[in-house]
Design a protein around this motif. Structure first.
Motif, PDB file in Angstrom:
ATOM      1  N   TYR A  79       6.189 -25.406  29.288  1.00  0.00           N
ATOM      2  CA  TYR A  79       4.842 -24.915  29.037  1.00  0.00           C
ATOM      3  C   TYR A  79       3.831 -25.623  28.537  1.00  0.00           C
ATOM      4  O   TYR A  79       2.609 -25.185  28.179  1.00  0.00           O
ATOM      5  N   LYS A  80       4.165 -26.996  28.378  1.00  0.00           N
ATOM      6  CA  LYS A  80       3.379 -27.977  27.979  1.00  0.00           C
ATOM      7  C   LYS A  80       2.777 -28.744  29.161  1.00  0.00           C
ATOM      8  O   LYS A  80       1.970 -28.215  30.066  1.00  0.00           O
ATOM      9  N   TYR A  81       3.391 -29.739  29.638  1.00  0.00           N
ATOM     10  CA  TYR A  81       2.938 -30.583  30.689  1.00  0.00           C
ATOM     11  C   TYR A  81       3.478 -30.235  32.204  1.00  0.00           C
ATOM     12  O   TYR A  81       2.845 -30.608  33.099  1.00  0.00           O
ATOM     13  N   LEU A  82       4.275 -29.180  31.989  1.00  0.00           N
ATOM     14  CA  LEU A  82       4.694 -28.564  33.299  1.00  0.00           C
ATOM     15  C   LEU A  82       4.057 -27.317  33.409  1.00  0.00           C
ATOM     16  O   LEU A  82       4.349 -26.623  34.578  1.00  0.00           O
ATOM     17  N   ASN A  83       3.020 -26.831  32.525  1.00  0.00           N
ATOM     18  CA  ASN A  83       1.956 -25.611  33.012  1.00  0.00           C
ATOM     19  C   ASN A  83       3.019 -24.421  33.227  1.00  0.00           C
ATOM     20  O   ASN A  83       2.392 -23.592  34.235  1.00  0.00           O
ATOM     21  N   GLY A  84       4.012 -24.267  32.776  1.00  0.00           N
ATOM     22  CA  GLY A  84       4.837 -22.845  33.017  1.00  0.00           C
ATOM     23  C   GLY A  84       4.226 -21.816  32.448  1.00  0.00           C
ATOM     24  O   GLY A  84       4.662 -20.502  32.764  1.00  0.00           O
ATOM     25  N   GLY A  85       3.314 -21.778  31.526  1.00  0.00           N
ATOM     26  CA  GLY A  85       2.854 -20.258  31.113  1.00  0.00           C
ATOM     27  C   GLY A  85       3.309 -20.189  29.830  1.00  0.00           C
ATOM     28  O   GLY A  85       4.408 -20.958  29.280  1.00  0.00           O
ATOM     29  N   PRO A  86       2.616 -19.326  28.869  1.00  0.00           N
ATOM     30  CA  PRO A  86       3.113 -19.213  27.493  1.00  0.00           C
ATOM     31  C   PRO A  86       4.467 -18.665  27.417  1.00  0.00           C
ATOM     32  O   PRO A  86       4.556 -17.734  28.017  1.00  0.00           O
ATOM     33  N   GLY A  87       5.612 -19.388  26.871  1.00  0.00           N
ATOM     34  CA  GLY A  87       6.857 -18.828  26.703  1.00  0.00           C
ATOM     35  C   GLY A  87       7.725 -19.030  27.811  1.00  0.00           C
ATOM     36  O   GLY A  87       8.682 -18.123  27.892  1.00  0.00           O
ATOM     37  N   SER A  88       7.300 -20.111  28.774  1.00  0.00           N
ATOM     38  CA  SER A  88       8.268 -20.061  30.037  1.00  0.00           C
ATOM     39  C   SER A  88       9.417 -20.418  29.378  1.00  0.00           C
ATOM     40  O   SER A  88       9.528 -21.291  28.537  1.00  0.00           O
ATOM     41  N   PRO A  89      10.479 -20.431  30.465  1.00  0.00           N
ATOM     42  CA  PRO A  89      11.813 -20.781  29.690  1.00  0.00           C
ATOM     43  C   PRO A  89      11.912 -22.334  29.835  1.00  0.00           C
ATOM     44  O   PRO A  89      11.280 -23.072  30.634  1.00  0.00           O
ATOM     45  N   ALA A  90      12.960 -22.914  29.065  1.00  0.00           N
ATOM     46  CA  ALA A  90      12.784 -24.194  28.748  1.00  0.00           C
ATOM     47  C   ALA A  90      14.021 -24.847  29.756  1.00  0.00           C
ATOM     48  O   ALA A  90      14.682 -24.079  30.611  1.00  0.00           O
ATOM     49  N   PHE A  91      14.058 -26.034  29.778  1.00  0.00           N
ATOM     50  CA  PHE A  91      15.375 -26.707  30.770  1.00  0.00           C
ATOM     51  C   PHE A  91      16.408 -27.237  29.834  1.00  0.00           C
ATOM     52  O   PHE A  91      16.135 -27.706  28.748  1.00  0.00           O
ATOM     53  N   GLY A  92      17.454 -27.411  30.200  1.00  0.00           N
ATOM     54  CA  GLY A  92      18.637 -28.068  29.472  1.00  0.00           C
ATOM     55  C   GLY A  92      18.982 -29.130  30.568  1.00  0.00           C
ATOM     56  O   GLY A  92      19.175 -28.905  31.895  1.00  0.00           O
ATOM     57  N   TYR A  93      19.805 -30.154  30.123  1.00  0.00           N
ATOM     58  CA  TYR A  93      20.478 -31.159  31.121  1.00  0.00           C
ATOM     59  C   TYR A  93      21.894 -31.429  30.235  1.00  0.00           C
ATOM     60  O   TYR A  93      22.001 -31.783  29.060  1.00  0.00           O
ATOM     61  N   VAL A  94      22.893 -31.550  31.227  1.00  0.00           N
ATOM     62  CA  VAL A  94      24.184 -31.891  30.551  1.00  0.00           C
ATOM     63  C   VAL A  94      24.762 -32.948  31.669  1.00  0.00           C
ATOM     64  O   VAL A  94      24.743 -32.548  32.896  1.00  0.00           O
ATOM     65  N   ARG A  95      25.019 -34.108  31.203  1.00  0.00           N
ATOM     66  CA  ARG A  95      25.520 -35.059  32.294  1.00  0.00           C
ATOM     67  C   ARG A  95      26.587 -34.816  33.030  1.00  0.00           C
ATOM     68  O   ARG A  95      27.744 -34.061  32.579  1.00  0.00           O
ATOM     69  N   ALA A  96      26.585 -35.125  34.181  1.00  0.00           N
ATOM     70  CA  ALA A  96      27.724 -34.528  34.830  1.00  0.00           C
ATOM     71  C   ALA A  96      29.235 -34.425  34.763  1.00  0.00           C
ATOM     72  O   ALA A  96      30.084 -33.476  34.598  1.00  0.00           O
ATOM     73  N   ASP A  97      29.618 -35.771  34.136  1.00  0.00           N
ATOM     74  CA  ASP A  97      31.163 -35.889  33.787  1.00  0.00           C
ATOM     75  C   ASP A  97      31.581 -35.294  32.650  1.00  0.00           C
ATOM     76  O   ASP A  97      32.536 -35.050  32.122  1.00  0.00           O
ATOM     77  N   LEU A  98      30.423 -34.658  31.571  1.00  0.00           N
ATOM     78  CA  LEU A  98      30.745 -34.124  30.574  1.00  0.00           C
ATOM     79  C   LEU A  98      30.932 -32.339  30.669  1.00  0.00           C
ATOM     80  O   LEU A  98      31.477 -31.795  29.882  1.00  0.00           O
ATOM     81  N   GLN A  99      30.345 -32.038  31.709  1.00  0.00           N
ATOM     82  CA  GLN A  99      30.154 -30.492  31.930  1.00  0.00           C
ATOM     83  C   GLN A  99      31.521 -29.707  31.622  1.00  0.00           C
ATOM     84  O   GLN A  99      31.357 -28.642  30.864  1.00  0.00           O
TER      85      GLN A  99
END
Lengths: 420, 420
Positions: A233-253
């Motif tokens: 919701y900051k520089y991606l302009n998703g709107g107030p309280g828009s859901p966040a993203f997560g990343y997990v490197r492929a080999d760890l998942q």
């Protein structure tokens, strides 16, 4: 810089801005003359306004439950991949859109501590300058997990250096959690080097990208990062309280266990089976039903960023913050304002923070004049400059308004130290 | 009932329906002739369509960051109180809107186990017929907590009775987690009596209200319930993935610790203080930034429910499911369909589930004809009847279409056993 010079400079910078055309993509607020808070809540685009307007009649109301099969079930991973490609340097299959940043941080920190790679290690490295929710989540996990928090104090630029991290890494360090761009100072950490050092000592690294994604280039795959979380919701302009993203490197998942076992992360969500088994790949990090309505607006900004190119976005971000610093030096420093952000372009994110004890009192004045910076107690103004939507003219109007308001509330007779 | 009789019966029931006027409040889908899945995803109202359309230009884009001070910061508790008052029988200060149902379940189960009232107890009672995410969350928490799961198998009506609960309650039971309305069968548990029995044995009770809220009256305060969680995208029409609500009884709040310590649940979110301290009251159960966009649509249905009155809504719900059962008995049972929902009105929620091995094959046909029930593998059709938006005529069209599709896919020559 005299006032006229500043006007001319801003106009020249806007005229030469290769991203100027993107400003028309954003909904304007009639009464707002300088919005300098895109680092806290980005503006909506016209495309998002239309997407939200169309959603109930044309999508939700028309497709009804069929929307899940047709589009929504995959949306958290599809938008995740798009964030990966456009904003954070992640190949497909590693990024998901899910819960709030706080919940994703919790899940990923817990997942990291479940990794056999850090078995027997019980220390988590963090810094006292990180955003409260990061620190709060880690305090909670450390308490329930019996882990020890190893605190770093940010250096005088408000950031954490590789040397500071090295100084606390031990063979007991399980995880390092830092912000790529510090929320207060805007300091950009050397993420690649810190990740390298942490790995050399056997620790995993989780990067908070809340103040990077969409403004400061991120290269998770190239850094070799293990995990990341970030805000939309900051520089991606998703709107107030828009859901966040997560990343997990492929080999760890497949070796990580996340604690909130929900149907949307299970192996076969619609089999309604008797026992939980995690889905293969990054989907296992989902828990409940994805926030489809909250995921609408961010998609339009991802399109704009892909069109603009993140290097061009970064170049404008640097130019904006540099111009802001020039104006601050001219107009605010003579009034006793202190710059709390790095002066080195490479180490500065997309906002500039300035401190003054009277800033709290300037806020009602500034708001009433349509000038909206971000205030952080007790004494900080963050001037957040969102490269796609902020003009150089807006920066000028904003800093001049801060100067005027500060003079009014401190009773200064005029601007001291302005240079011709 | 002959086909003409069914048409007449449906028309008469619709003509006498005191809630008929509410159907005009919902966005219609041109191609959908019978939407029988409001128990999975409710329809949008026109008011919500307008609210979503106005949001970016008039609220988010106009108020920008000021929206947090003006409205959004309190929204999770304000809408929570409204859900409490209108739908689940909770006095103010006990209900919040937050994360997904799954995440709220996780937080509340963990919070319950932190209560000094159940110190030393290590068993959790649940049932094998509960929705997967409830079971999955509990499996995960039990594993990390070293707790033992005590499973109840639903009785032949697909529900859990007070006697079944009594049979597994011991002085080691910490928590009982059940659905008020079973997601598959629609069985309505005797929540007041189960709560009483659990309390008598010293256990806490968490009610899943996903299939109750907005259709079946809930009386959390009157039951003496400890905790609850529920969904807003079914009968509250919040839109796909809208955030769930949670309830924690007032006198329990300050003694519970929830695991996901985030800034929005901290004592002073904007002080950016050094250490987490929970906010007083129900706010401590919030974690990250509230999903404002996801909270828009549900507010309009809460207005409608307040206008209609939940007792009137329940009366229509009972009439709808009773009519559906009549049609099922006439048209589907002769084809080998089995009714998997209670026939006792008092024990039946707002959907009717029917089983047949060929239902999976009927689904594409039904969808192509604009008839949308809910399919649950391997063999169940749920006919979800949302009292504010579903007409008796729609129920008739839907059940007749199921009959036609079933005849087509099973090769039956016609309807056997139809009575005049």
């Amino acid at each position: 810089m005299t006032e006229n010079t500043a006007v001319d400079r801003a106009a020249a910078l806007d005229a030469a801005d290769p991203l100027a055309r993107f400003r028309a993509a954003f909904v304007a607020s009639d009464e707002v003359t300088a919005y300098l808070d895109g680092n806290s809540l980005g503006r909506p685009t016209h495309a998002s306004a239309e997407r939200l307007a169309r959603f109930a009649p044309d999508v939700w109301g028309a497709r009804l439950i069929r929307g899940w099969d047709e589009e929504w079930y995959d949306l958290p991973l599809r938008v995740g991949d798009r964030i990966g490609a456009v904003a954070v340097g992640a190949a497909p299959g590693q990024t998901f859109v899910g819960d709030s940043t706080t919940v994703i941080l919790y899940k990923l920190v817990r997942a990291a501590l479940s990794s056999p790679r850090v078995a027997g290690r019980d220390e988590i490295v963090l810094d006292s300058g990180n955003f409260p929710t990061d620190r709060f989540v880690l305090e909670g996990v450390a308490r329930e997990h019996g882990a020890t928090l190893r605190w770093i104090a940010p250096d005088r630029d408000g950031g954490v250096t590789p040397e500071q991290v090295s100084a606390v890494l031990t063979d007991r360090t399980a995880l390092v959690v830092l912000s790529h761009v510090a929320y207060r100072s805007g300091y950009v950490s050397d993420a690649a080097e810190i990740t390298r050092r942490a790995h050399a000592s056997g620790a995993l690294v989780l990067w908070d990208l809340c103040h990077s994604a969409g403004a400061v280039p991120v290269a998770l795959d190239a850094w070799g990062a293990d995990l990341a979380a970030g805000c939309t919701y900051k520089y991606l302009n998703g709107g107030p309280g828009s859901p966040a993203f997560g990343y997990v490197r492929a080999d760890l998942q497949d070796e990580l266990v996340q604690p909130i076992q929900g149907w949307m992360g299970s192996a076969e969500p619609f089999e309604m089976g008797p026992a939980y088994a995690p889905h293969a790949g990054v989907r296992r990090f989902l828990s409940g039903t994805p926030a489809i309505v909250g995921m609408l607006a961010m998609q339009d900004t991802l399109d704009l960023l892909a069109d603009a190119g993140l290097d061009v976005v970064r170049a404008k971000s640097v130019a904006l913050t540099r111009f802001a610093l020039e104006l601050v030096d001219d107009l605010l420093v003579p009034l006793g304002v202190r710059v709390a952000s790095p002066r080195d372009d490479e180490r500065r994110g997309s906002h500039v923070t300035v401190d003054h004890d009277a800033f709290a009192d300037t806020l009602p004045l500034l708001w009433s004049r349509g000038v909206i910076p971000d205030f952080r107690r007790p004494n900080g103004l963050r001037l957040g400059l969102s490269p796609l939507s902020t003009s150089f003219g807006e920066v000028r109007v904003g800093v001049e308004a801060v100067r005027d308001a500060l003079v009014e509330v401190t009773g200064e007779a005029g601007v001291r130290g302005a240079r011709p």
